[in-house]
Design a protein around this motif. Structure first.
Motif, short mmCIF file in Angstrom:
data_model
loop_
_atom_site.label_atom_id
_atom_site.label_comp_id
_atom_site.label_asym_id
_atom_site.label_seq_id
_atom_site.Cartn_x
_atom_site.Cartn_y
_atom_site.Cartn_z
N ILE A 171 0.86 -1.17 0.00
CA ILE A 171 0.00 0.00 0.00
C ILE A 171 0.90 1.23 0.00
O ILE A 171 1.65 1.47 0.96
N TYR A 172 0.86 1.99 -1.09
CA TYR A 172 1.83 3.06 -1.31
C TYR A 172 1.26 4.43 -0.94
O TYR A 172 0.11 4.75 -1.26
N PHE A 173 2.09 5.23 -0.28
CA PHE A 173 1.73 6.61 0.02
C PHE A 173 2.11 7.55 -1.12
O PHE A 173 1.60 8.67 -1.19
N ASN A 174 3.03 7.11 -1.99
CA ASN A 174 3.51 7.93 -3.11
C ASN A 174 3.93 9.31 -2.62
O ASN A 174 4.70 9.42 -1.68
N ASP A 175 3.40 10.37 -3.22
CA ASP A 175 3.83 11.72 -2.83
C ASP A 175 2.85 12.40 -1.89
O ASP A 175 2.84 13.62 -1.76
N ASN A 176 2.03 11.61 -1.20
CA ASN A 176 1.03 12.16 -0.29
C ASN A 176 1.68 12.46 1.07
O ASN A 176 1.62 11.66 2.01
N ALA A 177 2.29 13.63 1.17
CA ALA A 177 3.03 13.99 2.38
C ALA A 177 2.11 14.10 3.59
O ALA A 177 2.52 13.78 4.72
N ASP A 178 0.88 14.56 3.38
CA ASP A 178 -0.05 14.70 4.51
C ASP A 178 -0.38 13.34 5.12
O ASP A 178 -0.41 13.18 6.34
N ALA A 179 -0.64 12.35 4.25
CA ALA A 179 -0.94 11.01 4.75
C ALA A 179 0.27 10.42 5.46
O ALA A 179 0.15 9.76 6.49
N ILE A 180 1.45 10.66 4.91
CA ILE A 180 2.67 10.14 5.55
C ILE A 180 2.87 10.80 6.91
O ILE A 180 3.20 10.13 7.91
N ALA A 181 2.66 12.12 6.98
CA ALA A 181 2.82 12.82 8.25
C ALA A 181 1.87 12.26 9.30
O ALA A 181 2.25 12.09 10.48
#
Length: 259
Positions: A171-181
């Motif tokens: 399950i990839y977060f890719n460039d979704n910085a908000d989801a990663i944060a």
């Protein structure tokens, strides 16, 4: 000096299974020929020509109805009586072994074949009372593609493979910085400053390597599976740079197919 940071199990599940919920889902309708798979079935009988079905009345077998050629019935158990074999079809009905019927056992190979043909669909991954949906929307050979619902309105892409009796999904977060944060907010408990968490999230978004992993195995059901969820452990140096990522310890989950 590098330090490993990983989510405690409760924090992991709160982050990855962010919707909560009561875990109640509708049962999947998994077809095997004419019959719908049900828990406890061991096979099916195919009616080759019209033949009576029986009920056991005391010690005697009595004809109850006629099964028509071409019909299929689930089988839940077998019974031997008077030198003959009777297949229990549920509801007190039995089919007698003979040339008018064909018994087809529900083997492990049949289970794997059935699951492999029907992996596309909606699922729920559940841990305790928390659950979150995901969908496998496309299957190309043994490769799988879909979406995982993260938070209230974020969908993360997933890709994976079906290999033998095992399904592995990333399950990839890719460039979704908000989801990663949001997923690494647990670092606050380790006194990592908020601005450093935001920088780490941006760094991970730029790398494209930050992902979660879900694995589940097909054992004795085509609609409910025992699985494991893994998160990436982050290794930070004293400047809070990510110097290494590695899959963490697995956490047990249940995966259920809903359609």
């Amino acid at each position: 000096m590098t330090r490993p940071f990983h989510m405690a199990a409760a924090v992991c599940l709160a982050a990855a299974i962010a919707l909560g919920g009561n875990g109640q889902t509708a049962d999947a309708a998994v077809q095997w020929g004419q019959v719908q798979w049900k828990q406890g079935m061991i096979g099916k009988v195919v009616i080759l020509r019209d033949t009576p079905l029986y009920r056991l009345n005391g010690a005697s077998w009595q004809s109850a109805m006629t099964a028509k050629q071409g019909r299929e019935y689930r089988v839940y158990s077998q019974k031997r009586a008077g030198g003959a074999v009777y297949y229990s079809l549920g509801g007190g009905l039995y089919a007698k072994q003979g040339g008018a019927i064909q018994y087809v056992p529900f083997t492990k190979d049949e289970l794997l074949s059935l699951v492999a043909r029907s992996l596309k669909g909606q699922y729920t991954v559940q841990a305790g009372t928390q659950s979150v949906p995901f969908v496998i929307e496309r299957q190309k050979g043994n490769r799988l593609f879909g979406w995982y619902l993260y938070g209230q309105n974020m969908s993360l892409p997933l890709e994976g493979r079906f290999d033998g009796a095992s399904v592995t999904l990333s399950i990839y977060f890719n460039d979704n910085a908000d989801a990663i944060a949001a997923s690494i907010s647990y670092l606050k408990a380790y006194n990592v400053p908020k601005e450093e968490i935001e920088k780490i999230a941006q760094e991970l978004a730029n790398s494209g390597d930050y992902a979660m992993q879900l694995q589940f195995s097909i054992t004795n059901s085509p609609e409910q599976f025992a699985g494991q969820f893994r998160f990436l452990d982050l290794y930070l140096n004293d400047r809070y740079d990510v110097v290494k990522m590695a899959l963490g310890q697995p956490m047990s989950v249940t995966v259920k197919k809903n359609d």
